[in-house]
Design a protein around this motif. Structure first.
Motif, PDB file in Angstrom:
ATOM      1  N   PRO A  61       2.249  -6.237 -33.896  1.00 54.24           N
ATOM      2  CA  PRO A  61       2.398  -4.899 -34.477  1.00 54.24           C
ATOM      3  C   PRO A  61       2.474  -3.833 -33.382  1.00 54.24           C
ATOM      4  N   MET A  62       3.123  -2.733 -33.735  1.00 57.23           N
ATOM      5  CA  MET A  62       3.250  -1.615 -32.797  1.00 57.23           C
ATOM      6  C   MET A  62       2.899  -0.322 -33.513  1.00 57.23           C
ATOM      7  N   TYR A  63       2.417   0.645 -32.750  1.00 60.64           N
ATOM      8  CA  TYR A  63       2.139   1.966 -33.272  1.00 60.64           C
ATOM      9  C   TYR A  63       3.469   2.602 -33.662  1.00 60.64           C
ATOM     10  N   PHE A  64       3.515   3.237 -34.836  1.00 57.41           N
ATOM     11  CA  PHE A  64       4.784   3.701 -35.397  1.00 57.41           C
ATOM     12  C   PHE A  64       5.548   4.632 -34.474  1.00 57.41           C
ATOM     13  N   LYS A  65       4.867   5.530 -33.790  1.00 53.56           N
ATOM     14  CA  LYS A  65       5.581   6.498 -32.952  1.00 53.56           C
ATOM     15  C   LYS A  65       6.241   5.811 -31.760  1.00 53.56           C
ATOM     16  N   GLU A  66       5.541   4.867 -31.152  1.00 55.34           N
ATOM     17  CA  GLU A  66       6.108   4.114 -30.040  1.00 55.34           C
ATOM     18  C   GLU A  66       7.294   3.267 -30.521  1.00 55.34           C
ATOM     19  N   LEU A  67       7.129   2.635 -31.672  1.00 58.83           N
ATOM     20  CA  LEU A  67       8.174   1.799 -32.243  1.00 58.83           C
ATOM     21  C   LEU A  67       9.433   2.611 -32.544  1.00 58.83           C
ATOM     22  N   ILE A  68       9.242   3.755 -33.167  1.00 59.87           N
ATOM     23  CA  ILE A  68      10.385   4.603 -33.523  1.00 59.87           C
ATOM     24  C   ILE A  68      11.052   5.164 -32.271  1.00 59.87           C
ATOM     25  N   THR A  69      10.258   5.590 -31.309  1.00 56.81           N
ATOM     26  CA  THR A  69      10.817   6.126 -30.067  1.00 56.81           C
ATOM     27  C   THR A  69      11.656   5.073 -29.363  1.00 56.81           C
ATOM     28  N   LYS A  70      11.141   3.836 -29.292  1.00 54.98           N
ATOM     29  CA  LYS A  70      11.907   2.755 -28.665  1.00 54.98           C
ATOM     30  C   LYS A  70      13.211   2.489 -29.401  1.00 54.98           C
ATOM     31  N   SER A  71      13.163   2.554 -30.732  1.00 58.58           N
ATOM     32  CA  SER A  71      14.382   2.281 -31.495  1.00 58.58           C
ATOM     33  C   SER A  71      15.420   3.370 -31.272  1.00 58.58           C
ATOM     34  N   LEU A  72      14.980   4.622 -31.213  1.00 59.76           N
ATOM     35  CA  LEU A  72      15.927   5.717 -30.988  1.00 59.76           C
ATOM     36  C   LEU A  72      16.481   5.685 -29.566  1.00 59.76           C
ATOM     37  N   GLU A  73      15.637   5.301 -28.607  1.00 59.55           N
ATOM     38  CA  GLU A  73      16.112   5.153 -27.228  1.00 59.55           C
ATOM     39  C   GLU A  73      17.159   4.051 -27.146  1.00 59.55           C
ATOM     40  N   ALA A  74      16.910   2.940 -27.842  1.00 58.14           N
ATOM     41  CA  ALA A  74      17.833   1.807 -27.808  1.00 58.14           C
ATOM     42  C   ALA A  74      19.165   2.158 -28.457  1.00 58.14           C
ATOM     43  N   LYS A  75      19.115   2.959 -29.500  1.00 55.44           N
ATOM     44  CA  LYS A  75      20.350   3.280 -30.214  1.00 55.44           C
ATOM     45  C   LYS A  75      21.173   4.348 -29.505  1.00 55.44           C
ATOM     46  N   ALA A  76      20.518   5.421 -29.122  1.00 61.33           N
ATOM     47  CA  ALA A  76      21.279   6.552 -28.598  1.00 61.33           C
ATOM     48  C   ALA A  76      20.931   6.902 -27.162  1.00 61.33           C
TER      49      ALA A  76
END
Length: 117
Positions: free
Chosen positions: A21-36
């Motif tokens: 599991p990951m903390y939501f803010k870290e998870l979301i930040t990583k996903s947005l970094e990966a996408k854009a």
């Protein structure tokens, strides 16, 4: 991860790679970094992805802001199963209450009889 993937699919891929599991803010930040390639995501973008995670049955809230994958759970629980359990809970609780009343009554009767002896 490619730019063609949706934000939520990238979140799923990140969790699969992390295997924890990951903390939501870290998870979301990583996903947005990966996408854009965004280093600092806007509050709106974070809220949008967080909403998608909440609505996607592949993800499970693990508590304290941590998110994991439903497939990691020993038993994946569908929303229908949760609703069904909620409907049957009052009947089960009523049955338990009646059984408990019967046990209390029987105990009280036994106490009265032993006091008479």
């Amino acid at each position: 991860m490619t730019n063609r993937n949706s934000d939520i699919d990238i979140v799923y891929e990140i969790l699969q790679q992390q295997h924890q599991p990951m903390y939501f803010k870290e998870l979301i930040t990583k996903s947005l970094e990966a996408k854009a390639g965004v280093n600092k995501a806007s509050a709106h973008a974070i809220a949008e992805v967080h909403t998608q995670i909440n609505m996607d049955s592949r993800f499970v809230h693990m508590g304290k802001g941590m998110w994991g994958l439903a497939e990691w759970s020993p038993r994946a629980v569908s929303r229908a199963a949760v609703a069904e359990e909620a409907e049957t809970a009052p009947a089960v609780n009523n049955r338990r209450a009646k059984l408990f009343e019967g046990i209390q009554q029987e105990y009280a009767e036994q106490s009265i009889e032993s006091d008479k002896e």
